[in-house]
Motif scaffolding. Structure first.
Motif, PDB file in Angstrom:
ATOM      1  N   VAL A  21       0.843  -1.200   0.000  1.00  0.00           N
ATOM      2  CA  VAL A  21       0.000   0.000   0.000  1.00  0.00           C
ATOM      3  C   VAL A  21       0.881   1.255   0.000  1.00  0.00           C
ATOM      4  N   ASP A  22       1.933   1.244   0.800  1.00  0.00           N
ATOM      5  CA  ASP A  22       2.844   2.386   0.845  1.00  0.00           C
ATOM      6  C   ASP A  22       3.507   2.603  -0.519  1.00  0.00           C
ATOM      7  N   HIS A  23       3.952   1.507  -1.140  1.00  0.00           N
ATOM      8  CA  HIS A  23       4.573   1.604  -2.468  1.00  0.00           C
ATOM      9  C   HIS A  23       3.586   2.196  -3.477  1.00  0.00           C
ATOM     10  N   ALA A  24       2.346   1.730  -3.446  1.00  0.00           N
ATOM     11  CA  ALA A  24       1.328   2.245  -4.373  1.00  0.00           C
ATOM     12  C   ALA A  24       1.091   3.735  -4.153  1.00  0.00           C
ATOM     13  N   ALA A  25       1.026   4.148  -2.906  1.00  0.00           N
ATOM     14  CA  ALA A  25       0.791   5.559  -2.602  1.00  0.00           C
ATOM     15  C   ALA A  25       1.953   6.424  -3.103  1.00  0.00           C
ATOM     16  N   ARG A  26       3.171   5.936  -2.958  1.00  0.00           N
ATOM     17  CA  ARG A  26       4.343   6.707  -3.382  1.00  0.00           C
ATOM     18  C   ARG A  26       4.516   6.723  -4.896  1.00  0.00           C
ATOM     19  N   THR A  27       4.239   5.588  -5.565  1.00  0.00           N
ATOM     20  CA  THR A  27       4.528   5.459  -6.997  1.00  0.00           C
ATOM     21  C   THR A  27       3.293   5.590  -7.879  1.00  0.00           C
TER      22      THR A  27
END
Length: 169
Positions: A21-27
């Motif tokens: 989820v963090d990766h999706a939010a950042r990228t």
């Protein structure tokens, strides 16, 4: 039907869920987010409805997160979580902070998510529980702050005008 996953496996899988989820939010890589669900995932979103299968979730998440206000949400950290070993579920409160309108203000709303683990790093069910009016209120607050600061983008101004106008009668 009892759960066959250990507490450690559930905790580890949820830590990976949070990283995804963090990766999706950042990228803004929503495919990676959707790919952590099973092919036949049941996704219950109280404002958007019930989606069955990744290929129903995928266009919804893209549309939601790439248009205002979703595209101004910067992360989705869990504020707390509970592991329910007997059902293979994690219950958590997710924060949805919006980007800084220009003066350091943090405006957000939260939701409760209930995710059910299927094994092999995949989740077979997610239900997001929240009051949509709280999200509208937080987004309006953000828009008014950005307007005050002269940083209100056109898409947010359009959203604010539509919401402020209310439903057509």
């Amino acid at each position: 039907m009892g759960n066959t996953f250990t507490r450690d496996e559930l905790a580890s899988a949820f830590a990976e869920f949070e990283r995804t989820v963090d990766h999706a939010a950042r990228t803004r890589d929503w495919d990676r987010w959707v790919d952590h669900y099973t092919d036949d995932v049941l996704y219950i979103e109280h404002a958007a409805g019930t989606m069955r299968g990744r290929e129903e979730v995928r266009p919804w998440i893209r549309r939601t997160m790439e248009s205002f206000p979703g595209n101004y949400m910067t992360s989705f950290p869990s504020l707390w979580s509970v592991i329910d070993e007997s059902t293979g579920r994690i219950i958590c409160e997710l924060d949805n902070p919006m980007r800084d309108p220009g003066d350091g203000t943090i405006i957000s709303a939260t939701n409760i998510s209930i995710v059910t683990y299927a094994g092999d790093g995949k989740w077979c069910r997610q239900e997001d529980v929240y009051n949509p009016l709280r999200f509208v209120a937080a987004t309006l607050k953000w828009c008014k702050k950005a307007e005050e600061l002269g940083t209100l983008p056109d898409e947010a101004a359009q959203w604010m005008a539509t919401v402020s106008a209310g439903p057509k009668q």
